[in-house]
Design an enzyme around this catalytic site. Structure first.
Site, PDB file in Angstrom:
ATOM      1  N   ALA A 260      -4.791   4.007   5.941  1.00 39.41           N
ATOM      2  CA  ALA A 260      -4.651   2.963   4.913  1.00 39.41           C
ATOM      3  C   ALA A 260      -3.315   3.009   4.193  1.00 39.41           C
ATOM      4  O   ALA A 260      -3.169   2.412   3.133  1.00 39.41           O
ATOM      5  CB  ALA A 260      -5.782   3.068   3.901  1.00 39.41           C
ATOM      6  N   ALA A 261      -2.332   3.680   4.769  1.00 41.49           N
ATOM      7  CA  ALA A 261      -1.049   3.814   4.077  1.00 41.49           C
ATOM      8  C   ALA A 261      -0.393   2.457   3.840  1.00 41.49           C
ATOM      9  O   ALA A 261       0.114   2.175   2.754  1.00 41.49           O
ATOM     10  CB  ALA A 261      -0.124   4.722   4.870  1.00 41.49           C
ATOM     11  N   GLY A 262      -0.399   1.603   4.863  1.00 41.81           N
ATOM     12  CA  GLY A 262       0.201   0.282   4.703  1.00 41.81           C
ATOM     13  C   GLY A 262      -0.518  -0.563   3.676  1.00 41.81           C
ATOM     14  O   GLY A 262       0.110  -1.261   2.870  1.00 41.81           O
ATOM     15  N   ASP A 263      -1.852  -0.509   3.682  1.00 42.40           N
ATOM     16  CA  ASP A 263      -2.630  -1.268   2.697  1.00 42.40           C
ATOM     17  C   ASP A 263      -2.393  -0.744   1.289  1.00 42.40           C
ATOM     18  O   ASP A 263      -2.337  -1.511   0.323  1.00 42.40           O
ATOM     19  CB  ASP A 263      -4.118  -1.207   3.041  1.00 42.40           C
ATOM     20  CG  ASP A 263      -4.444  -1.924   4.343  1.00 42.40           C
ATOM     21  OD1 ASP A 263      -3.686  -2.841   4.720  1.00 42.40           O
ATOM     22  OD2 ASP A 263      -5.440  -1.564   4.971  1.00 42.40           O
TER      23      ASP A 263
END
Length: 317
Positions: A260-263
């Site tokens: 979930a790094a991008g989110d």
């Protein structure tokens, strides 16, 4: 299929239009090659979906957030809406569709922290332009509107154009990307945020280095997007706007799961922009939040709270 009509739209600074999925997460020593079987110790069921993840990130990091999307009238849909409400996200604009299955994502995470994701859209495919237009008041009240590509294209286009027409800060995270975007979509974007794989698909050019990412970002800016941020994982981001072309390194972090790094980055950026932060400061805040998220397992469980990220990155550059 009959949807339960959402209640009157609520006031929120950050309006997330997008997907809600239940993530079925398998952790393995390594990602399987084509045709290979790999044993895994366990299966976890974790709330996810790019839209819902970004809503949770924005809320945990201080934003006043509302979610607009669709779920099925099933246990996963109930769990996802309940989870968002516990995070402080307004869910009155999440439609519940009888006879539809809530979206799911099958996520495989290797010990290296790399992942693969397969999505079954389910009820997410039922979001329509009419449902977007029906929430005109929520768009009027928001400061920032955020979209992704896990919803039907006509609904995404409607949300982007409505946000632009009302003068909101419009963010598009073009994931999952399958090819170039229509020029009117790019013209509606204040912030376009692809990763390097998505940037390659959007521009039909190889994005295999930070310098190549800058070139891709410049292409997308020339096509109409005002600010383009290509996320490069541990290598930071490539950023282009009308006067700037730069690489910003990522904070150091011991990554164990990048799911979930991008989110997290998108949600943090949206919150910072809603608070009036300058672009550089908002990006730094997003990078700091993403750096915390990769040190934890899971999608939504990995997203940090504001107190864990601090306020230094929010200061004006």
């Amino acid at each position: 299929m009959v949807a339960k009509r959402p209640s009157a739209s609520a006031v929120a600074d950050v309006l997330i239009v997008g997907s809600l999925n239940m993530d079925l997460v398998i952790r393995t020593p390594r990602l399987p090659r084509p045709g290979q079987t790999v044993a895994a110790p366990a299966l976890e069921t974790i709330p996810g979906g790019k839209g819902a993840n970004q809503a949770v990130a924005a809320a945990r990091l201080g934003g006043k957030v509302a979610m607009l999307g669709c779920v099925g009238d099933d246990a996963y849909g109930t769990a996802l809406r309940d989870g968002l409400r516990r995070e402080g996200v307004e869910t009155s604009m999440v439609s519940v569709h009888a006879g539809a299955a809530t979206g799911i994502a099958c996520v495989t995470v290797a010990d290296s922290a790399q992942n693969t994701i397969v999505i079954v859209a389910g009820a997410n495919q039922l979001l329509t332009p009419a449902m977007i237009e029906a929430q005109h008041a929520a768009f009027e009240r928001a400061r920032v509107v955020v979209c992704q590509l896990e919803s039907p294209p006509d609904a995404v286009e409607c949300a982007l154009k409505l946000g632009r027409r009302l003068g909101k800060t419009v963010i598009l995270n073009p994931a999952p990307a399958i090819g170039p975007l229509p020029t009117p979509w790019l013209a509606a974007c204040d912030y376009l945020i692809p990763n390097e794989t998505e940037a390659a698909l959007l521009t039909a050019r190889a994005v295999d280095s930070p310098e190549a990412a800058l070139d891709a970002a410049a292409d997308l800016h020339a096509q109409g997007a005002k600010h383009v941020i290509v996320t490069l994982g541990a290598r930071g981001i490539a950023y282009v706007d009308a006067t700037t072309r730069l690489l910003m390194p990522a904070p150091s972090a011991l990554a164990i799961d990048t799911t979930a790094a991008g989110d997290t980055f998108v949600g943090a950026l949206a919150t910072a922009l809603a608070e009036g932060a300058a672009p550089n400061a908002a990006i730094q805040f997003g990078q700091a939040a993403a750096a915390v998220s990769v040190t934890r397992l899971g999608a939504q469980p990995s997203i940090p709270f504001r107190s864990e990220v601090g306020t230094l990155a929010m200061q004006a550059p």
